[in-house]
Every structure is written in C-alpha cells, then in structure tokens.
Write an enzyme that holds these catalytic residues in place. Structure first.
Site, mmCIF file in Angstrom:
data_model
loop_
_atom_site.group_PDB
_atom_site.id
_atom_site.type_symbol
_atom_site.label_atom_id
_atom_site.label_comp_id
_atom_site.label_asym_id
_atom_site.label_seq_id
_atom_site.Cartn_x
_atom_site.Cartn_y
_atom_site.Cartn_z
ATOM 1 N N HIS A 151 36.434 28.093 35.219
ATOM 2 C CA HIS A 151 35.685 29.363 35.277
ATOM 3 C C HIS A 151 35.032 29.703 33.933
ATOM 4 O O HIS A 151 33.849 30.056 33.872
ATOM 5 C CB HIS A 151 36.590 30.521 35.685
ATOM 6 C CG HIS A 151 35.937 31.838 35.408
ATOM 7 N ND1 HIS A 151 34.978 32.398 36.233
ATOM 8 C CD2 HIS A 151 36.059 32.677 34.341
ATOM 9 C CE1 HIS A 151 34.540 33.530 35.691
ATOM 10 N NE2 HIS A 151 35.169 33.716 34.536
ATOM 11 N N GLN A 197 24.123 24.627 4.486
ATOM 12 C CA GLN A 197 25.292 25.327 3.990
ATOM 13 C C GLN A 197 24.828 26.466 3.076
ATOM 14 O O GLN A 197 23.717 26.990 3.268
ATOM 15 C CB GLN A 197 26.244 24.347 3.266
ATOM 16 C CG GLN A 197 26.923 23.348 4.198
ATOM 17 C CD GLN A 197 27.946 23.960 5.144
ATOM 18 O OE1 GLN A 197 28.311 25.131 5.036
ATOM 19 N NE2 GLN A 197 28.400 23.159 6.106
ATOM 20 N N ASP A 213 30.401 15.541 15.928
ATOM 21 C CA ASP A 213 30.326 16.106 14.588
ATOM 22 C C ASP A 213 30.754 15.002 13.621
ATOM 23 O O ASP A 213 31.134 13.916 14.037
ATOM 24 C CB ASP A 213 31.202 17.351 14.472
ATOM 25 C CG ASP A 213 32.670 17.031 14.674
ATOM 26 O OD1 ASP A 213 33.458 17.970 14.821
ATOM 27 O OD2 ASP A 213 33.015 15.835 14.706
ATOM 28 N N SER A 214 30.690 15.285 12.318
ATOM 29 C CA SER A 214 30.914 14.205 11.341
ATOM 30 C C SER A 214 32.386 14.078 10.963
ATOM 31 O O SER A 214 32.772 13.123 10.301
ATOM 32 C CB SER A 214 30.137 14.514 10.069
ATOM 33 O OG SER A 214 30.715 15.684 9.487
ATOM 34 N N GLY A 215 33.182 15.074 11.340
ATOM 35 C CA GLY A 215 34.579 15.044 10.926
ATOM 36 C C GLY A 215 34.833 15.871 9.688
ATOM 37 O O GLY A 215 35.962 16.205 9.367
ATOM 38 N N CYS A 250 30.489 35.627 39.998
ATOM 39 C CA CYS A 250 30.536 34.222 39.585
ATOM 40 C C CYS A 250 30.600 33.309 40.802
ATOM 41 O O CYS A 250 31.368 33.553 41.738
ATOM 42 C CB CYS A 250 31.765 33.992 38.695
ATOM 43 S SG CYS A 250 31.947 32.288 38.133
ATOM 44 N N ASP A 305 28.140 25.259 20.105
ATOM 45 C CA ASP A 305 29.394 24.685 20.609
ATOM 46 C C ASP A 305 30.522 25.603 20.165
ATOM 47 O O ASP A 305 30.433 26.218 19.089
ATOM 48 C CB ASP A 305 29.639 23.272 20.052
ATOM 49 C CG ASP A 305 30.353 23.329 18.698
ATOM 50 O OD1 ASP A 305 29.650 23.465 17.683
ATOM 51 O OD2 ASP A 305 31.601 23.289 18.677
ATOM 52 N N CYS A 332 36.368 31.158 41.349
ATOM 53 C CA CYS A 332 36.088 32.500 41.883
ATOM 54 C C CYS A 332 35.836 32.494 43.382
ATOM 55 O O CYS A 332 36.034 33.505 44.053
ATOM 56 C CB CYS A 332 34.894 33.101 41.149
ATOM 57 S SG CYS A 332 35.268 33.447 39.431
ATOM 58 N N CYS A 392 31.581 30.144 40.753
ATOM 59 C CA CYS A 392 32.326 28.906 40.448
ATOM 60 C C CYS A 392 33.431 28.654 41.477
ATOM 61 O O CYS A 392 33.827 29.536 42.245
ATOM 62 C CB CYS A 392 32.909 28.979 39.033
ATOM 63 S SG CYS A 392 34.528 29.782 38.906
HETATM 64 C C1 LIG Z 1 34.953 27.466 14.603
HETATM 65 N N1 LIG Z 1 34.120 27.604 13.454
HETATM 66 C C2 LIG Z 1 33.407 26.565 12.950
HETATM 67 N N2 LIG Z 1 32.698 26.626 11.818
HETATM 68 C C3 LIG Z 1 32.168 25.398 11.614
HETATM 69 C C4 LIG Z 1 31.413 24.890 10.549
HETATM 70 C C5 LIG Z 1 31.042 23.547 10.577
HETATM 71 C C6 LIG Z 1 30.281 23.007 9.399
HETATM 72 N N3 LIG Z 1 30.009 21.702 9.373
HETATM 73 O O1 LIG Z 1 29.960 23.753 8.474
HETATM 74 C C7 LIG Z 1 31.395 22.728 11.648
HETATM 75 C C8 LIG Z 1 32.158 23.235 12.705
HETATM 76 C C9 LIG Z 1 32.546 24.573 12.676
HETATM 77 N N4 LIG Z 1 33.336 25.323 13.509
HETATM 78 ZN ZN LIG Z 2 34.172 31.888 38.139
#
Ligand SMILES: CNc1nc2cc(C(N)=O)ccc2[nH]1
Ligand SMILES: [Zn+2]
Length: 372
Positions: free
Chosen positions: A337, A191, A93-95, A306, A268, A311, A308
């Site tokens: 798990h 956005q 991600d960009s941070g 499961c 993610d 389990c 895994c």
């Molecule tokens: C856990 N919630 C969450 N909302 C997010 C929004 C962004 C985003 N760039 O708007 C990024 C990671 C994010 N993680």
């Molecule tokens: Zn499992």
C-alpha cells in the site's frame, strides 16, 4: 532512436517539469519516485508486485551489494537485473552515503575511504574508480559518483574542503567511465551543506563535467524541513534545466511535492517501505498508524481513495491484527500500500503538471497532511 541519458521535457508548471528520461532498460516518466531495494529486493515485495503498481525504476545500494553477495558474484550471475529478475531500470548509489552514515570507523583520504564491513569486520577501501567498477559489475542503468555527504552542522571550512574533494572524485569517476562508453549513465552529486554559496560553488564545479544528470546530496541528514526546503529552492532551479535533477533520500509525501515545485525530477526514500514495517501508513487523508486500538473492529479499507490490492481486499481491522500478531503478511500488505500510494502520488503529479493544476494538487495534500 533515443540514447541512454536523453531527457525530454514535455510540459512545465512553474518550476515543476514533466519529462522522459531514457535508460538502457527503458524510459522513465518523471517526476518519479524510486522504491529502495537495498539488497537487490524491495523488502517483502516481488518484481511482479512492483510491476503491477507501475514502479518504473528501483534503487540498489552499492555498499550492501558489494559486501554481500559481492558485485563480482552478481556480475557472474549476469548483473543485478538478471540476478533479481527486475527487467526495468535500476539506479545504484555509490556507497558513499552508507560508508559515511553507517560506519563509525572509517578513514577518509584524497584517494578514497577505508571502512570495515558491518557483516564480518573485514577492511575495505572505496576509491572513486572502485565505486564505479562496482556499479559497472552490478550493471545499473544510472550510476552515482562517490562523494562525501557531510553531516548536519559541519562547519563552513570543512564543508568547503569536502565539496572540493567531492568534485575531484566526481571528475575521477567520469574519467574512469567516459560518457558514451556503455549503456550506463552517470550523475554528479551537488554538496555544500547548508551554505548557499557553497552549494552554488559545488554546482558550478560539477557543471564543467559532462554528466547525464545531477543529484542534490547532503540533505535529509537531520536538518529541519525549513532548512531542507531553503537549500532545495535555492539550488534546484539553478541546476542544468536540460538534465534530470535527483534529490537523494527524500522524503515524505509533502517533501516530494515541495521538491517537484522546486524543479526536482527524481526521488528515493526508505520512508514508505520502512514505515510500512512499523505500521505507519500513508493515505489520501493523512498518515495513520494501524496498531491504534480504534482500528480493531474497523471494517473499512485503509484508504477508500486507493486502488491497491491491500485496500481492495482487506479491512483496517485485519491489517491491525496482522501487525499485532507480527505476521509476515503485515509487512507485505503494508509495504504494497505505501509504495502504491507514493507511486500513485507521482502519477497524479505528472498529470497535474501536464494540465497546469500542480499548485492545486499540492494544496490538497498539504491540507490532508497539515497535522504532520
Ligand atoms: C535519508 N537521507 C539521505 N541523505 C542522503 C544523502 C546522500 C548523498 N550522497 O549526499 C545520499 C543518500 C541520502 N539519504
Ligand atoms: Zn492502498
């Protein structure tokens, strides 16, 4: 010969898509869940564990890796793949989200965002160009543009001004690393908060920029599930159908199914790994918390459905003991798990789209998770 960014759709079932995304470190079968490896590691698991459970791609956090050990140090070690010995794709991600969500004190301007390190309080500045340079140093396969994720409840005027700046930042990111200038691909981030017209405006502006994929940002920021699904179903089907759609930071097993039903391809979330560490475990019959006394002498596996390692080799009684004793192995077996469960759910989703039974699969998990 396929090129990073190629996205081939093989089947659809309603809005759900079964596709393949090509990256410089291999192909990704979608819909896909990306385990979060915040500091270059998925907490308590080895790369071998992740390969065993068929994790195709992991996520690294630019903000954390920039602050420690430093993107320049990682670059000198050959990049994040070599440094962490992860041979498959990585998305970074960009941070931006960490700066806006973790940092109380930050200064936002057209140029970028100034913030202080949570490690030593030192001052730092991310411009869109800097955020891309960091991800270039890390050598991730998929880079995210620097954006502003507005908080839940932001008013319409602020949200509008913010999305317009996010678009200008997105353009600066793409200009700084033009398409095809290396093996790394770049996603724009839609956005617009919880305003449907602003979501469409953000998408229309970003669509003009040649990204290899598009993410939905600004969700899972404190809103209700209904509010999230409302925006999700409004905007996802409008996103370019020939490019991957990535829903950031989401979510529960039901959120993944809902997202796929809206046309999302990539997800993610820290939930499976974070919940594992507090004993909340996802199973085919719903969520359980392993610390409950009822499991103290329960010799059954965590989830009979499961396959895994956890389990197949340990009982609920033993997993409860490890948790209550705060043993390190509790983190490892629970995380193994939960991530296996998430990845297996995505495998079931891919198969269901291929054979046109996605709705039935979604209904099965909605019944199992009805009690929340
Ligand atoms: C856990 N919630 C969450 N909302 C997010 C929004 C962004 C985003 N760039 O708007 C990024 C990671 C994010 N993680
Ligand atoms: Zn499992």
């Amino acid at each position: 010969m396929s090129t990073p960014g190629d996205f081939k759709i093989h089947a659809t079932d309603g809005e759900a898509r079964r596709a393949t995304l090509t990256t410089a470190h291999g192909d990704i079968q979608t819909p896909i869940f990306m385990p979060v490896g915040t500091q270059g590691t998925v907490k308590s698991l080895t790369p071998l564990d992740l390969e065993e459970m068929d994790a195709q791609i992991i996520l690294g956090n630019t903000y954390h890796l920039y602050l420690r050990p430093g993107d320049d140090l990682v670059a000198r070690r050959g990049g994040l793949h070599k440094f962490a010995n992860w041979k498959r794709p990585i998305l970074t991600d960009s941070g931006g989200f960490q700066v806006f969500s973790l940092q109380e004190i930050r200064k936002l301007s057209e140029e970028g965002v100034e913030f202080r390190s949570y490690i030593d309080g030192s001052k730092h500045f991310f411009s869109p160009e800097k955020a891309i340079d960091i991800q270039k140093n890390l050598g991730s396969d998929i880079m995210m543009v620097l954006d502003e994720c507005v908080g839940y409840g932001a008013d319409k005027d602020y949200t509008n001004k913010s999305l317009e700046m996010t678009t200008r930042w997105a353009k600066r990111c793409r200009d700084h690393y033009p398409k095809g200038s290396g093996g790394q691909i770049m996603f724009g981030i839609v956005q617009g908060g919880f305003y449907k017209d602003l979501r469409e405006k953000s998408l229309e502006q970003l669509r003009e920029i040649d990204f290899e994929g598009f993410a939905i940002g600004g969700l899972s920021v404190g809103e209700s599930t209904k509010e999230m699904y409302d925006i999700l179903h409004h905007i996802a089907p409008k996103m370019p159908s020939d490019k991957p759609r990535y829903l950031m930071g989401v979510g529960t097993p039901l959120d993944l199914l809902e997202g796929v039903s809206a046309g999302v391809d990539m997800f993610d979330c820290v939930l499976p790994s974070r919940n594992a560490r507090n004993g909340t475990l996802f199973t085919s019959q719903g969520k359980i918390n392993i610390k409950r006394a009822e499991f103290a002498e329960d010799d059954s596996p965590l989830d009979p459905e499961c396959g895994c390692y956890t389990c197949r080799n340990f009982t609920k009684a033993y997993l409860r003991h490890l948790y209550m004793a705060k043993e390190l192995l509790s983190y490892r077996l629970n995380t193994y798990h939960n991530l296996y469960f998430y990845l297996d759910l995505m495998k079931q989703i891919r198969a269901a789209i291929e054979n046109g039974t996605f709705a039935e699969l979604k209904a099965k998990y909605e019944a199992a998770y009805a009690k929340g």
